[in-house]
Write an enzyme that holds these catalytic residues in place. Structure first.
Site, PDB file in Angstrom:
ATOM      1  N   CYS A 380      35.508  18.464  -7.149  1.00 37.22           N
ATOM      2  CA  CYS A 380      36.369  19.338  -7.939  1.00 37.22           C
ATOM      3  C   CYS A 380      35.523  20.404  -8.647  1.00 37.22           C
ATOM      4  O   CYS A 380      35.048  21.307  -7.999  1.00 37.22           O
ATOM      5  CB  CYS A 380      37.225  18.517  -8.890  1.00 37.22           C
ATOM      6  N   HIS A 506      39.696  14.818  -5.402  1.00 37.85           N
ATOM      7  CA  HIS A 506      39.010  13.696  -6.068  1.00 37.85           C
ATOM      8  C   HIS A 506      39.001  12.453  -5.176  1.00 37.85           C
ATOM      9  O   HIS A 506      39.856  11.580  -5.321  1.00 37.85           O
ATOM     10  CB  HIS A 506      39.717  13.359  -7.387  1.00 37.85           C
ATOM     11  N   GLU A 508      37.231   9.979  -5.392  1.00 42.53           N
ATOM     12  CA  GLU A 508      36.950   8.748  -6.156  1.00 42.53           C
ATOM     13  C   GLU A 508      38.218   7.968  -6.506  1.00 42.53           C
ATOM     14  O   GLU A 508      38.139   6.809  -6.887  1.00 42.53           O
ATOM     15  CB  GLU A 508      36.150   9.076  -7.427  1.00 42.53           C
TER      16      GLU A 508
HETATM   17  N1  GLN Z   1      38.288  22.979 -14.296  1.00 36.96           N
HETATM   18  C1  GLN Z   1      38.455  23.083 -12.903  1.00 36.96           C
HETATM   19  C2  GLN Z   1      39.858  23.491 -12.498  1.00 36.96           C
HETATM   20  O1  GLN Z   1      40.775  23.368 -13.264  1.00 36.96           O
HETATM   21  C3  GLN Z   1      38.063  21.793 -12.211  1.00 36.96           C
HETATM   22  C4  GLN Z   1      38.996  20.673 -12.498  1.00 36.96           C
HETATM   23  C5  GLN Z   1      38.405  19.320 -12.199  1.00 36.96           C
HETATM   24  O2  GLN Z   1      37.209  19.202 -11.998  1.00 36.96           O
HETATM   25  N2  GLN Z   1      39.219  18.299 -12.223  1.00 36.96           N
HETATM   26  O3  GLN Z   1      40.067  23.922 -11.398  1.00 36.96           O
END
Ligand code: GLN
Length: 536
Positions: A380, A506, A508
């Site tokens: 992410c 994600h 994970e």
């Molecule tokens: N802050 C970033 C976004 O909103 C990444 C979000 C995250 O890592 N969950 O796209």
């Protein structure tokens, strides 16, 4: 349908969530269909807007619900997938009751905690159990908390409605060890159970969290004062190596036998072979060791990157190797440079995150991994970091950034998603949940997954800026995965690097000890290769 309720006594952080997960795992080894859920008495509607300092990680489900991290334990320990109906908070209950009141649904009645709030809680209980043999519900907080009372009252009523023989109350409690006296103390547990009985709940099983083994005398005492059968006083010592020992430990205490007996369930004997093999691989791996640096800004918090740490452990199981995790504070990289903190590591992982604190340190970490051919896994935010780094240092776009950190950058290589532009509310408004991703043949991720279409969970507002796509591709950044509906870049890979992969989703949240995630496995496999090569 059988129902198990798990309450906690004496202190918080007792590991009720793990106990619930491990019990679910144990019942699954007896071929039962199990679902585990959590009721949280706080007034937030969900933990999505809470800070990691308050609440640890926010765990995301397939349907996009932002939930308590205990749901992560539940999904990792058992096989079923959970939905937004499996994490209920007081905030949700009150929101719903108040909406009904405004609509006039209560027909002029006075709206009260009993019965209106408790009815709502019971309705959710009835709805959540469909399709399973056993529904385990963990009640957050500690018995005696004011905000937990409506939940306990609802459970008491519920057990009366569905019949007491279909319900089991398990109370997880602490036996503190007093060093000066050299003994474990049972009084706090006695009082906590007394508190439960005051409300009309008699626990059937007492799970005693302890650092020291219990004596028979203590079991007798707890049995007498808490009005619980002696064989139902279960010892739960701190685990030695890994939380995944817990199902085995509870099995040894006869927990599964006790539960099926008490609930009158006809189930085959448990088959623990899968858990035995998981624990063997964790405790005495045969395939060597690698060192992974997790570069984040909440590295002192036990729970902020929970699922990441768990997934790395699962990848250790998958590779039959030991994974040592080095937690690196990205701000310390800003201060001392990447070399000072990352030299000698076999892999660098940058997890998700929000806000600009520590960002430049993460960019330096990505640069270091790229230039030194160290396996890199960006998740992410970690993917966005890899893109920014590549833009600045390979494409030569000076000051390239994400619009999240610098709205005025000349090169917004990461930009806010169109649909996010006009959103003001913070709660549950990100791009959340499971989406399809198409993988490009011949990429590292395609090899890892072994298939071309995958689904992963998301939680973000910003995305790869497609206006720069061609320039990146020409400069050797492969676009390895795309969301087909929106042509959104979901995965990037650095060509010519042993394994530098960034994913917008994600992974994970879909890794389990019994089914380690393919990307974590591939990443750790590459780190292991590097570790072996460096020892030659
Ligand atoms: N802050 C970033 C976004 O909103 C990444 C979000 C995250 O890592 N969950 O796209």
């Amino acid at each position: 349908m059988k129902y198990i309720f798990i309450t906690g006594g004496v202190v918080s952080s007792l590991g009720k969530g793990l106990t619930s997960g491990a019990l679910g795992a144990l019942l699954e080894t007896r071929n039962l269909k199990v679902r585990i859920q959590k009721f949280d008495p706080y007034l937030n509607v969900d933990p999505g807007t809470m800070s990691p300092f308050q609440h640890g990680e926010v765990y995301v489900l397939d349907d996009g619900a932002e939930t308590d991290l205990d749901l992560g334990h539940y999904e990792r320990f058992t096989h079923g997938k959970l939905s937004r109906f499996n994490n209920l908070t007081s905030g949700q209950i009150y929101e719903h009751v108040l909406q009904k009141e405004r609509r006039g649904d209560y027909l002029g009645k006075t709206v009260q905690v009993i019965p209106h709030v408790t009815n709502e809680i019971k309705a959710r209980m009835y709805a959540a159990g469909e399709g399973v043999d056993v529904l385990i519900t963990e009640i957050g907080g500690t018995v005696g908390d004011i905000e937990g009372l409506p939940f306990l009252e609802a459970l008491r009523q519920f057990s009366l409605e569905v019949g007491k023989s279909n319900v089991l109350f398990i109370h997880v409690t602490l036996l503190p060890y007093l060093r000066a006296a050299g003994e474990l103390k049972t009084k706090p547990s006695q009082q906590s159970v007394a508190k439960l009985r005051e409300i009309g709940i008699q626990p059937d099983i007492l799970v005693c969290r302890t650092e020291e083994p219990m004596t028979d005398g203590m079991r007798q005492k707890l049995s007498m004062f808490c009005n619980v059968e002696q064989k139902a006083v279960i010892e739960e010592m701190d685990v030695k190596h890994s939380i995944y020992e817990l199902p085995l430990m509870l099995a040894q205490e006869g927990m599964d036998k006790l539960v099926v007996e008490k609930l009158g369930i006809n189930a085959p004997e448990s088959d623990m072979s899968a858990w035995n093999s998981i624990v063997r691989r964790l405790i005495s791996p045969k395939g060597g060791e690698c060192r992974i640096a997790v570069v984040g800004k909440y590295i002192d918090l036990q729970d902020a990157y929970k699922s990441i740490y768990e997934s790395l452990a699962h990848a250790g199981i998958g590779n039959d190797c030991k994974v040592s995790v080095l937690r690196v504070d990205s701000e310390s990289i800003e201060r001392d440079g990447a070399e000072a903190h990352l030299s000698g590591v076999d892999g660098v992982l940058i997890p998700g995150g929000f806000g600009d604190r520590g960002i430049e340190g993460k960019i330096l970490a990505a640069k270091y991994a790229r230039e030194n051919n160290i396996p890199y896994f960006g998740i992410c935010l970690g993917m966005q970091i890899a893109v920014i780094e590549y833009a600045r240092n390979v494409l030569g776009l000076d000051g390239a950034n994400s619009a999240e950190f610098n709205d005025n950058t000349l090169y917004p290589v990461i930009t806010i998603m169109d649909e996010q532009k006009n959103i003001v509310d913070k709660g549950a408004t990100m791009r959340l949940g499971s989406y399809e991703c198409r993988l490009l043949k011949g990429t590292k991720v395609y090899d890892a997954y072994g298939e071309g279409v995958i689904r992963e969970r998301h939680r973000h507002r910003y995305e790869f800026n497609n206006a720069y796509r061609k320039r990146f591709e020409d400069a050797g950044l492969r676009i390895a995965g795309i969301n087909p509906k929106r042509d959104l870049v979901e995965i990037v890979e650095v060509s010519g690097h042993p394994w530098m992969v960034g994913v917008q989703f994600h992974p994970e949240f879909q890794s389990k000890p019994s089914r380690p995630h393919p990307l974590f496995c591939a990443f750790v496999g590459q780190a292991l290769k590097r570790s072996k090569a460096s020892k030659k």
